[in-house]
Scaffold this motif. Structure first.
Motif, PDB file in Angstrom:
ATOM      1  N   ALA A   1       1.885 -10.553  -7.248  1.00  0.00           N
ATOM      2  CA  ALA A   1       2.412  -9.525  -8.166  1.00  0.00           C
ATOM      3  C   ALA A   1       3.313  -8.540  -7.413  1.00  0.00           C
ATOM      4  CB  ALA A   1       1.265  -8.787  -8.829  1.00  0.00           C
ATOM      5  N   LEU A   2       2.995  -8.282  -6.157  1.00  0.00           N
ATOM      6  CA  LEU A   2       3.807  -7.352  -5.366  1.00  0.00           C
ATOM      7  C   LEU A   2       5.235  -7.863  -5.216  1.00  0.00           C
ATOM      8  CD1 LEU A   2       1.276  -6.379  -2.535  1.00  0.00           C
ATOM      9  CD2 LEU A   2       1.825  -5.138  -4.633  1.00  0.00           C
ATOM     10  N   ALA A   3       5.376  -9.156  -4.979  1.00  0.00           N
ATOM     11  CA  ALA A   3       6.717  -9.743  -4.831  1.00  0.00           C
ATOM     12  C   ALA A   3       7.496  -9.626  -6.139  1.00  0.00           C
ATOM     13  CB  ALA A   3       6.603 -11.202  -4.408  1.00  0.00           C
ATOM     14  N   ILE A   4       6.742  -9.765  -7.247  1.00  0.00           N
ATOM     15  CA  ILE A   4       7.409  -9.696  -8.548  1.00  0.00           C
ATOM     16  C   ILE A   4       7.898  -8.290  -8.841  1.00  0.00           C
ATOM     17  CG2 ILE A   4       7.007  -9.964 -11.032  1.00  0.00           C
ATOM     18  CD1 ILE A   4       5.003 -12.193 -10.296  1.00  0.00           C
TER      19      ILE A   4
ATOM     20  N   PHE B   1      -0.139  -6.725 -15.269  1.00  0.00           N
ATOM     21  CA  PHE B   1      -1.027  -7.448 -14.364  1.00  0.00           C
ATOM     22  C   PHE B   1      -2.490  -7.034 -14.545  1.00  0.00           C
ATOM     23  CE2 PHE B   1       3.170  -7.705 -12.521  1.00  0.00           C
ATOM     24  CZ  PHE B   1       3.266  -9.058 -12.263  1.00  0.00           C
ATOM     25  N   ALA B   2      -2.745  -6.296 -15.646  1.00  0.00           N
ATOM     26  CA  ALA B   2      -4.103  -5.853 -15.965  1.00  0.00           C
ATOM     27  C   ALA B   2      -4.764  -5.251 -14.731  1.00  0.00           C
ATOM     28  CB  ALA B   2      -4.930  -7.026 -16.527  1.00  0.00           C
ATOM     29  N   ASN B   3      -4.078  -4.335 -14.082  1.00  0.00           N
ATOM     30  CA  ASN B   3      -4.543  -3.793 -12.817  1.00  0.00           C
ATOM     31  C   ASN B   3      -4.096  -2.333 -12.696  1.00  0.00           C
ATOM     32  OD1 ASN B   3      -4.988  -3.097 -10.134  1.00  0.00           O
ATOM     33  ND2 ASN B   3      -4.497  -5.157  -9.376  1.00  0.00           N
ATOM     34  N   VAL B   4      -4.995  -1.413 -12.988  1.00  0.00           N
ATOM     35  CA  VAL B   4      -4.672   0.013 -12.955  1.00  0.00           C
ATOM     36  C   VAL B   4      -4.208   0.438 -11.564  1.00  0.00           C
ATOM     37  CG1 VAL B   4      -5.562   2.343 -13.314  1.00  0.00           C
ATOM     38  CG2 VAL B   4      -6.387   0.456 -14.741  1.00  0.00           C
ATOM     39  N   HIS B   5      -4.859  -0.104 -10.542  1.00  0.00           N
ATOM     40  CA  HIS B   5      -4.514   0.254  -9.167  1.00  0.00           C
ATOM     41  C   HIS B   5      -3.046  -0.060  -8.867  1.00  0.00           C
ATOM     42  CE1 HIS B   5      -8.676   1.052  -8.120  1.00  0.00           C
ATOM     43  NE2 HIS B   5      -8.987  -0.022  -8.847  1.00  0.00           N
ATOM     44  N   LEU B   6      -2.613  -1.206  -9.343  1.00  0.00           N
ATOM     45  CA  LEU B   6      -1.226  -1.596  -9.121  1.00  0.00           C
ATOM     46  C   LEU B   6      -0.282  -0.586  -9.787  1.00  0.00           C
ATOM     47  CD1 LEU B   6       0.272  -3.882  -7.762  1.00  0.00           C
ATOM     48  CD2 LEU B   6       0.247  -5.147  -9.907  1.00  0.00           C
TER      49      LEU B   6
ATOM     50  N   ALA C   1       0.568  -0.336  -1.073  1.00  0.00           N
ATOM     51  CA  ALA C   1      -0.289  -1.403  -1.604  1.00  0.00           C
ATOM     52  C   ALA C   1      -1.235  -1.915  -0.525  1.00  0.00           C
ATOM     53  CB  ALA C   1       0.565  -2.546  -2.149  1.00  0.00           C
ATOM     54  N   THR C   2      -0.701  -2.139   0.678  1.00  0.00           N
ATOM     55  CA  THR C   2      -1.521  -2.634   1.777  1.00  0.00           C
ATOM     56  C   THR C   2      -2.665  -1.669   2.065  1.00  0.00           C
ATOM     57  OG1 THR C   2       0.470  -3.599   2.726  1.00  0.00           O
ATOM     58  CG2 THR C   2      -1.447  -3.449   4.177  1.00  0.00           C
TER      59      THR C   2
ATOM     60  N   GLY D   1      12.165   1.881  -0.593  1.00  0.00           N
ATOM     61  CA  GLY D   1      11.524   1.276  -1.763  1.00  0.00           C
ATOM     62  C   GLY D   1      10.525   0.202  -1.371  1.00  0.00           C
ATOM     63  N   PHE D   2      10.958  -0.765  -0.559  1.00  0.00           N
ATOM     64  CA  PHE D   2      10.069  -1.854  -0.152  1.00  0.00           C
ATOM     65  C   PHE D   2       8.924  -1.327   0.718  1.00  0.00           C
ATOM     66  CE2 PHE D   2      13.982  -4.684  -0.649  1.00  0.00           C
ATOM     67  CZ  PHE D   2      13.561  -5.134  -1.888  1.00  0.00           C
ATOM     68  N   PHE D   3       9.268  -0.427   1.640  1.00  0.00           N
ATOM     69  CA  PHE D   3       8.266   0.064   2.572  1.00  0.00           C
ATOM     70  C   PHE D   3       7.202   0.887   1.839  1.00  0.00           C
ATOM     71  CE2 PHE D   3       6.409   2.635   5.925  1.00  0.00           C
ATOM     72  CZ  PHE D   3       6.276   1.706   6.942  1.00  0.00           C
ATOM     73  N   ALA D   4       7.640   1.769   0.968  1.00  0.00           N
ATOM     74  CA  ALA D   4       6.687   2.629   0.259  1.00  0.00           C
ATOM     75  C   ALA D   4       5.772   1.776  -0.623  1.00  0.00           C
ATOM     76  CB  ALA D   4       7.435   3.656  -0.588  1.00  0.00           C
ATOM     77  N   PHE D   5       6.351   0.862  -1.375  1.00  0.00           N
ATOM     78  CA  PHE D   5       5.553   0.069  -2.312  1.00  0.00           C
ATOM     79  C   PHE D   5       4.596  -0.866  -1.580  1.00  0.00           C
ATOM     80  CE2 PHE D   5       5.439  -3.710  -5.311  1.00  0.00           C
ATOM     81  CZ  PHE D   5       4.454  -3.168  -6.118  1.00  0.00           C
ATOM     82  N   LEU D   6       5.126  -1.654  -0.652  1.00  0.00           N
ATOM     83  CA  LEU D   6       4.272  -2.620   0.043  1.00  0.00           C
ATOM     84  C   LEU D   6       3.300  -1.912   0.983  1.00  0.00           C
ATOM     85  CD1 LEU D   6       6.973  -5.365   0.738  1.00  0.00           C
ATOM     86  CD2 LEU D   6       5.214  -5.347  -1.053  1.00  0.00           C
ATOM     87  N   GLY D   7       3.768  -0.831   1.614  1.00  0.00           N
ATOM     88  CA  GLY D   7       2.919  -0.078   2.525  1.00  0.00           C
ATOM     89  C   GLY D   7       1.749   0.553   1.781  1.00  0.00           C
TER      90      GLY D   7
END
Lengths: 468, 468
Positions: free
Chosen positions: A333-336, A400-405, A462-463, A454-460
């Motif tokens: 889902a992160l890639a999407i 994605f039925a995922n509040v955390h996301l 999330a990780t 954008g990529f760093f904040a979102f993926l970071g």
């Protein structure tokens, strides 16, 4: 057009040159095509003989290379070379090369000096010399002098025909002089007053001259010329001055203060237009000299460098993503979703940058108010970031039925929108501090920042969030 | 400035108003600040009394709201309201609201009608009425008539002061009339010839008037006025006409052909500048009326709609990616590389679109040459796509030690670059066919296409290639 046709006595029907949208009408173009085909000089003269140079220019652009040359040759001395100033550089140069230097020189002779320079300056040095050789000495020398000034300087754009009188002449004598002299400039808006060494002492606008009684001395009517152009000055600075002070014409002087020419508003309008155009093209990653008539090879080559730079910055973003390979593997889902955060930041950054680049160009943005505008842009990023984050968070969370996301992507968006506002203005400001053109290079850096952040904040985020 | 200071006899040192970069100098601004603070009218008049309206406008913009009002009140009748035309709309309106309607009306009285209209038109109707009430009847009626024309029309921009004479007057009588009449327009470039019903029959540029002998009739010197503006015409069309035909002034007539005003180049230069600016802002996703002096709330709100649209298109791209969830799960390298293909297409598409939008605006691109230009753009996409594909393929192949991946990404890039060229020009063309402004909406659609095609081509090819 009806008048022209009647005068010429030819069987040419009245035609409208332009259709409703302001384009050349098909019927008109077809008639011209037929006349060129038939080599019918009379019909051709009736059709285009009285055409304004601007209309003639548009017409020539729509003909093919062979027709262009034949049109000019058929019209002979009836062809006004001023029309060449209205053409794209590529077209103009190819026409000039297709004509003999003698023909070109003959055409140059009736032109205002600024138009002649404009036409000649794109030729190679030996081509230019071949044309100049066929001109009478005084004109050759005058043109040569203009051509000696640097490109895009006032000296190149100025007209060397003007009216200058001594201060002890009266208004009456000046008017009589103008009535008696045949060889005056085509149009002029002011009369200059010069001392015996030809140094400028003032100027008299025509409306003032007309309102003054004949016995008054020119030295008494003249306005101290507040706005004078130096021949070496850059045309953009001259345009800015005309625009700011609503000028219609201004004297051009050499380093010794001697009057050498006059700049008029029509040249300046072109410069203003070109300049705004340059900013727009630079922001779009297109070179300012690209023209619609360029070939595929030329266009492709001129656009490639910017694309290569963009390839480099795209790899920077890709390497940021690759840092989080493990996280993506666990959660596709992160890639999407990740391009959404980057793209929103890119757009917001472009908005800020667009405003900043134009404000710098028009001198509205300077060190005096920079702090306030930077703060404003950051706050705009925060406000719009928050609004959009709510929207994005809810949709992504449901998808994605995922509040955390939803929480993670909202936070990342807010961060990236603030970065977009901040760097959207800081980058153009920094580039302009380095005395470079912010329109040219800002785009690459701003999107690089918004992609990376954008990529760093979102993926970071999330990780970190999903690991804890 | 030295002269002004001496004349005023005040202890004001000579100051340069602008520094080298063309911005107002700090020392000048500080002196003005101090004078306002100290309410020292003499020093203030010595400092700014002879300032050009453009410089005065820049100065006002740099003061805070309270100082602005006090400056104008301190200067009293010495304040030239023309300076207000040089301000951002927000600043102008807030100043007008801070002054009493009587003060504003007094300021309006000395203005050219076009400047007065320009200043008043941004006010609410009742505010406008309050100012008009305090004007003498003739001026009120003239202003009211201009204000009755639609916004951005020639009627709003025209100056209603002009010189019109009957055809049977001689050149001499016309010149004498101008010498004897005190109440002439401030500046003018031509004299109009009208019939008894005030219908325009021609015009005489001043330079021609000056070159003609006194006994000649005006009807004999007049040029058939080829370029006439209708009062209801849009200012952009007028600007285009001035630009094309290098005009400096043109008569404005009402529907009955009666002369009602004159448009001059200084108004048109502003329109040209505004228009190029509008295109640039539209391409950057910023509303054309956004100004540097706007508040955070206003700016954020005006930029939001475009960002919401972008959020929508970003979801379209995301849903394309989600189609290939399975493939990405098996090969995370695809998620890392996919933004590169989309971003390259976006940049190439923007290049093409930038060229197309400007060419449409300047009427260089029309249905006549559209086919050729579309073909050129597609070929440019193919050429640059192939060049960049080699580069990208090799780097990506080495990075992930996977030749297949290199082949897939190269092919996807070529496809996306061709799509970028094709849609980069077809989308603006289609939007302009619908009579909408291509600058405003093209960007969203072009990047939507290049994102979608980019992700679909890359992930789709990968799915197919690695499945077989």
């Amino acid at each position: 057009m009806r008048d022209d046709a009647d005068e010429a006595g030819a069987e040419v029907m009245p035609l409208t040159v332009r259709d409703e949208d302001g384009n050349l009408s098909d019927s008109f173009r077809n008639r011209v095509n037929e006349a060129i085909e038939a080599r019918d000089v009379d019909v051709l003269k009736a059709l285009v003989g009285d055409l304004h140079e601007a209309d003639m220019g548009d017409l020539i652009e729509e003909l093919d290379a062979d027709e262009r040359r034949r049109l000019i040759e058929l019209l002979g001395p009836a062809f006004d070379f001023t029309a060449l100033t209205e053409l794209d550089e590529t077209v103009r140069v190819s026409i000039l090369r297709s004509l003999s230097p003698i023909t070109v020189a003959r055409g140059m002779r009736d032109l205002d000096s600024d138009d002649a320079v404009y036409i000649l300056e794109d030729l190679d040095e030996d081509e230019m010399a071949a044309v100049l050789e066929h001109l009478p000495a005084p004109e050759r020398v005058a043109l040569q002098r203009s051509l000696d000034y640097p490109e895009e300087s006032a000296g190149r754009r100025m007209q060397t025909e003007f009216i200058a009188v001594p201060p002890f002449w009266t208004v009456g004598r000046t008017i009589d002089y103008m009535r008696e002299t045949a060889d005056l400039p085509d149009t002029f808006y002011e009369v200059f007053v010069v001392d015996p060494a030809y140094r400028l002492v003032g100027s008299v606008p025509l409306d003032r001259l007309l309102r003054t009684r004949r016995p008054v001395l020119m030295s008494a009517v003249k306005a101290e010329q507040a706005k004078v152009v130096k021949a070496s000055e850059d045309q953009e600075d001259v345009a800015r001055m005309f625009e700011r002070y609503n000028l219609v014409s201004a004297p051009v002087v050499d380093d010794a203060g001697r009057l050498v020419g006059v700049m008029t508003i029509d040249d300046v309008v072109d410069v203003i237009q070109e300049e705004a155009d340059e900013d727009l093209r630079a922001l779009g990653g297109v070179r300012s000299d690209e023209e619609l008539s360029d070939t595929v090879a030329f266009t492709a080559r001129s656009r490639l460098p910017w694309l290569v730079v963009n390839l480099g910055t795209a790899f920077v973003s890709a390497s940021i993503i690759s840092l989080f390979e493990g996280t993506i593997e666990k959660m596709v889902a992160l890639a999407i979703l990740m391009p959404i955060v980057a793209s929103m930041g890119g757009n917001a950054g472009t908005q800020t940058m667009t405003v900043a680049v134009r404000a710098l160009a028009t001198k509205e943005l300077s060190s005096h108010n920079a702090r306030r505008i930077v703060l404003r842009e950051v706050l705009v990023g925060l406000v719009n970031g928050t609004t959009l984050a709510c929207l994005l968070g809810v949709i992504a969370g449901f998808w994605f039925a995922n509040v955390h996301l939803g929480v993670v992507i909202s936070s990342a968006l807010i961060l990236n929108m603030i970065a977009a506002g901040l760097f959207g203005i800081l980058i153009p400001l920094a580039i302009s501090k380095l005395k470079l053109d912010p329109a040219v290079a800002s785009g690459v850096f701003v999107t690089m920042v918004t992609d990376t952040v954008g990529f760093f904040a979102f993926l970071g985020l999330a990780t970190w969030w999903f690991a804890t």
